[in-house]
Write a protein that holds these residues in place. Structure first.
Motif, PDB file in Angstrom:
ATOM      1  N   VAL B 417       0.844  -1.193   0.000  1.00 37.03           N
ATOM      2  CA  VAL B 417       0.000   0.000   0.000  1.00 37.03           C
ATOM      3  C   VAL B 417       0.879   1.243   0.000  1.00 37.03           C
ATOM      4  CG1 VAL B 417      -1.726   1.287   1.287  1.00 37.03           C
ATOM      5  CG2 VAL B 417      -1.862  -1.198   1.161  1.00 37.03           C
ATOM      6  N   PHE B 418       1.929   1.196   0.806  1.00 32.44           N
ATOM      7  CA  PHE B 418       2.845   2.337   0.893  1.00 32.44           C
ATOM      8  C   PHE B 418       3.448   2.635  -0.478  1.00 32.44           C
ATOM      9  CE2 PHE B 418       7.102   4.085   1.697  1.00 32.44           C
ATOM     10  CZ  PHE B 418       6.773   5.146   2.519  1.00 32.44           C
ATOM     11  N   GLY B 419       3.893   1.560  -1.145  1.00 33.22           N
ATOM     12  CA  GLY B 419       4.479   1.738  -2.466  1.00 33.22           C
ATOM     13  C   GLY B 419       3.461   2.324  -3.435  1.00 33.22           C
ATOM     14  N   ASN B 420       2.251   1.835  -3.340  1.00 35.99           N
ATOM     15  CA  ASN B 420       1.202   2.277  -4.255  1.00 35.99           C
ATOM     16  C   ASN B 420       0.848   3.742  -4.010  1.00 35.99           C
ATOM     17  OD1 ASN B 420      -0.460   1.822  -6.328  1.00 35.99           O
ATOM     18  ND2 ASN B 420      -2.043   0.735  -5.174  1.00 35.99           N
ATOM     19  N   LEU B 421       0.817   4.151  -2.739  1.00 33.66           N
ATOM     20  CA  LEU B 421       0.356   5.497  -2.433  1.00 33.66           C
ATOM     21  C   LEU B 421       1.461   6.534  -2.580  1.00 33.66           C
ATOM     22  CD1 LEU B 421      -1.886   4.915   0.687  1.00 33.66           C
ATOM     23  CD2 LEU B 421      -2.603   5.629  -1.574  1.00 33.66           C
ATOM     24  N   THR B 422       2.691   6.190  -2.262  1.00 31.07           N
ATOM     25  CA  THR B 422       3.750   7.195  -2.277  1.00 31.07           C
ATOM     26  C   THR B 422       4.676   7.042  -3.469  1.00 31.07           C
ATOM     27  OG1 THR B 422       5.177   5.807  -0.949  1.00 31.07           O
ATOM     28  CG2 THR B 422       3.762   7.343   0.235  1.00 31.07           C
ATOM     29  N   GLY B 423       4.605   5.914  -4.163  1.00 31.52           N
ATOM     30  CA  GLY B 423       5.466   5.730  -5.317  1.00 31.52           C
ATOM     31  C   GLY B 423       6.830   5.171  -4.972  1.00 31.52           C
ATOM     32  N   HIS B 424       7.088   4.881  -3.718  1.00 31.95           N
ATOM     33  CA  HIS B 424       8.367   4.267  -3.351  1.00 31.95           C
ATOM     34  C   HIS B 424       8.255   2.753  -3.557  1.00 31.95           C
ATOM     35  CE1 HIS B 424      10.090   7.939  -1.845  1.00 31.95           C
ATOM     36  NE2 HIS B 424       8.967   8.175  -1.185  1.00 31.95           N
TER      37      HIS B 424
END
Lengths: 103, 696
Positions: B417-424
């Protein structure tokens, strides 16, 4: 005629005194030194007597001269005794060689 | 049970191990059975922590119990204002759970050690050290302020030094102890500076006071940068203790300590302290600090997992696996999956302690052989150890029905989710890769150690199942590695009580503009929120959407890892040696631990030595030169003064003496001792006098 006055006595006394001193200073032998002392004492005696005679001092001077003679006799006796003892110890009475007491 | 009695009970728990330490260290030599006292004390502490846990979680599910007192009250200090130092303890849900985890594992390790350390010449001292370690760890868990945290933090450092270097006759062990201590200091410096930044601004060490003020908009020196800096600096303490890259180098070396110590320190407690610290400061982390933490965690987990692939020492594999899993937890906190980080901390504590104790059992059976290439086929000889070890391995590999699956899955979903939301995207990619690697190297370990044919026949024949004191802790930990203790639904941790009811994300107190978009909770005064409320709607939506893909992906990757391990080591379809030969540079890179120790050797260690050589040169040439120069000048002056004394002063004195002597010499002539000469003089003198004073 030459009047013998005070100065003649003093002159004789001075010669005697000088001879005495000369004897004391030049002689090495203790006995001869003592003889010099006797001369000096007698020079003094002449002075006493001369001043007593010419100086209106009464006979005090002559009395003192007598005392000095007695004293000289006693002194000579003691001094000769000492000289004898020195001779016994060192077989010598030369005053300049007897210097052991100093050391 | 009332608040006060819960707090007093927790104080009793805190000081029990200290009493145990004091008694055993002083009287342990005289009474050889005294270690049982220490074990009993840990039993009592465990019992009390269960009681506290039960009443805290049922009676005060969302309340923090705090007891504090003024340690030093400076009153109104000029230029500073009101200033006092508070000490105290705080029982909230995470400290309650940690209390249980620490006391349970400590108790099991105590029991295990009775058999494992049997016959050691410093047997009772070992138990005393375990006592002081447990005391320090409980202090970290219970404290409600940063000062006590730091003090107990250092105490943990000290006691781990004592335990790692317990067999100090061995050079490698004493070196490992020193290394652990020094590397930890590096992190602690940062932590200390971070604490002082907060203290300088808020004039207090207490977490809650700081957070309340921060929530009211009072941030350090009115600058977001200071806030971020404070968070990252305090996190540095965790980098040291939790063995995060680049300070992870001490943990694998610390395997020189007794194996139960590795289980206690390097699985459940000391290394978990770092994660616990981040959970404590979680609310004051800005987006930048969290990103930093997430990246450090991701790098750590990846680096350690790749190293673990090729290690041949059973404890080294577990050590790197620990580093990797700690990286997971740290990363999870960094991406905002607070609950799952802590959940993983607990599940990992159980199965990793079990893995270490299991390896201890193997090592014990193999008469202190640690190289897995000498093992093999131990399944038949050590059935209980094998079954327990397999359960832990299944748990750490993320196989459904086991505890590790639940917590790991949560973390993986969080990173996704973090990757999806922040692009990291690097973070989820690394975390899923690590999931694959973990399954592979753990099964490699199990297969090489327990399956196949024995490689060293002689040692194999002498191997035997460990005594009851060692197998019982293994069984207990294996039981705790099953899902049922955490949730009734084996694939959904949110259905259970652990991650949904007991653990709640605390509300962030940093200003809105420095948070991640998905952490935009509407703060309304309460301290704890469920995940739904703490995160934005988008985040929750993403989480729900990505939960099952993440789960399926993690199962697939874990399964793939296990499959490859079986293909390579069990069925021997792929020859690992040939593979290593083909990728020789990569293999060597992993085998030599990324050359990080060498890198440190050639940079920091050589650098320090070179610097000290330069300083030594400076000392011996510049400073000594200056001192010697001063001495030389003094000597010259002294010589001049000496000459003056000798020729001028002494000359004058001597001249006076010479004059006197000369006069004396001239008069001496007269003192000839010859009376006659005197007489001549007298006569001449009288004559001269007569001439001069002529009376006539």
């Amino acid at each position: 005629m030459l009047e013998v006055g005070l100065s003649h006595y003093l002159f004789v006394s001075a010669i005697l005194f000088s001879l005495g001193i000369y004897g004391i200073v030049t002689r090495k032998n203790a006995v001869l030194v003592l003889m010099g002392v006797e001369l000096v004492l007698n020079a003094a005696n002449i002075n006493f007597v001369a001043f007593s005679r010419f100086g209106n001092f009464g006979i005090g001077g002559q009395v003192y001269a007598l005392f000095v003679i007695i004293l000289a006799a006693a002194e000579a006796a003691i001094a000769l005794a000492i000289v004898l003892n020195i001779y016994k110890t060192f077989a010598n009475v030369n005053v300049d060689e007897i210097s052991k007491l100093k050391e | 049970m009332s608040e006060v009695s819960l707090l007093s009970l927790s104080l009793i728990i805190l000081f029990l191990p200290l009493i145990g330490f004091a008694v055993v260290i002083h009287f342990g030599k005289r009474f050889s059975k005294l270690y049982l006292f220490e074990v009993a004390i840990m039993g009592i502490a465990l019992l009390l922590s269960i009681i506290i846990g039960y009443f805290k979680l049922t009676d005060f599910p969302i309340k923090d119990l705090v007891y504090s007192f003024n340690w030093i009250d400076f009153g109104n200090v000029p230029l500073i204002g009101e200033f006092k130092i508070e000490l105290g303890i705080q029982i909230d849900n995470i400290s309650t759970i940690m209390l249980f985890v620490v006391t349970l594992i400590s108790f099991l390790v105590h029991i295990f050690s009775i058999a494992y350390m049997h016959g050691d010449k410093r047997f009772s001292r070992y138990f005393a050290y375990l006592g002081i370690f447990t005391f320090s760890m409980l202090g970290i868990v219970l404290t409600h302020n940063l000062l006590m945290m730091y003090i107990f933090w250092e105490l943990v450092g000290l006691s781990s030094y004592l335990l790692i270097g317990f067999w100090y006759e061995k050079k490698s062990a004493s070196d490992a102890g020193k290394k652990a201590f020094l590397v930890n200091r590096v992190g602690d410096i940062g932590m200390f500076i971070g604490i002082l930044i907060l203290f300088t601004h808020y004039k207090t060490f207490t977490f809650d006071t700081i957070y309340t003020q921060m929530a009211a908009g009072n941030i350090p020196f009115d600058s977001f940068s200071w806030l971020t800096a404070a968070g990252i600096l305090i996190f540095m303490g965790a980098v040291g203790k939790s063995a995060q890259f680049p300070l992870h180098v001490w943990l694998p070396d610390a395997m020189e300590g007794p194996t139960p110590v590795s289980a206690l320190i390097h699985a459940a407690t000391m290394v978990a302290a770092g994660v616990y610290l981040i959970s404590r400061i979680f609310v004051m982390l800005t987006a930048d600090a969290m990103l930093f933490i997430a990246v450090v965690g991701a790098i750590t987990s990846f680096v350690a997992a790749t190293i673990a692939l090729t290690q041949n020492d059973i404890k080294k594999v577990l050590a790197y696996s620990t580093v990797s899993q700690l990286g997971y937890m740290v990363m999870s906190l960094g991406v905002g999956a607070y609950v799952f980080a802590f959940f993983h901390l607990v599940t990992h504590a159980f199965f990793k302690a079990g893995l270490f104790l299991g390896s201890g059992s193997v090592i014990h059976a193999m008469h202190h052989e640690q190289d897995i290439r000498e093992m093999g086929g131990l399944r038949k000889k050590l059935p209980i150890t094998y079954s327990a070890f397999l359960i832990y391995t299944l748990a750490i590999s993320g196989v459904p029905l086991f505890s590790g699956f639940l917590s790991k899955d949560g973390i993986l979903a969080g990173t996704l989710v973090f990757g999806n939301l922040t692009g990291h995207w690097l973070i989820p990619i690394l975390s899923f890769t690590v999931a694959l690697l973990t399954a592979f190297y753990m099964f490699r370990l199990v297969i090489i150690t327990f399956h196949g044919e024995p490689r060293n026949k002689e040692k194999y024949d002498h191997a035997h199942e460990s005594p009851l004191a060692m197998t019982v802790p293994l069984i207990v930990l294996a039981v705790l590695s099953v899902f049922i203790w955490y949730t009734p639904n084996p694939i959904n941790p949110d259905a259970g009580w652990f991650s949904a009811k007991w653990l709640q994300t605390p509300a962030s107190v940093v200003p809105q503009e420095t948070r991640f978009d998905f952490m935009q909770n509407d703060f309304s005064g309460a301290k704890y929120y469920s995940n739904e409320m703490i995160h934005s709607e988008t985040y929750m939506h993403e989480l729900h959407t990505l939960h099952y893909p993440a789960m399926i992906l993690s199962i697939l990757l874990g399964g793939l890892g296990i499959l490859i391990a079986y293909l390579m080591y069990q069925w021997k379809k792929i020859n690992p040696d040939k593979l290593a030969e083909r990728f020789k540079p990569l293999y060597n890179f992993s085998l030599n631990k990324w050359y990080i120790d060498e890198l440190y050797h050639y940079t920091f260690i050589s650098g320090t030595i070179a610097l000290s050589k330069i300083l030594s040169w400076f000392d011996s040439n510049i400073i000594d030169g200056a001192v010697n120069g001063t001495a030389y000048i003094t000597r010259v002056f002294a010589n001049v003064s000496n000459l003056f004394d000798k020729y001028i002063v002494d000359g004058l004195v001597n001249f006076t003496a010479f004059i006197s002597g000369f006069i004396g010499m001239s008069f001496r002539r007269f003192q000839s001792g010859k009376v006659q000469a005197y007489l001549v003089l007298v006569v001449f003198s009288v004559l001269i006098l007569l001439l001069v004073f002529n009376p006539f």
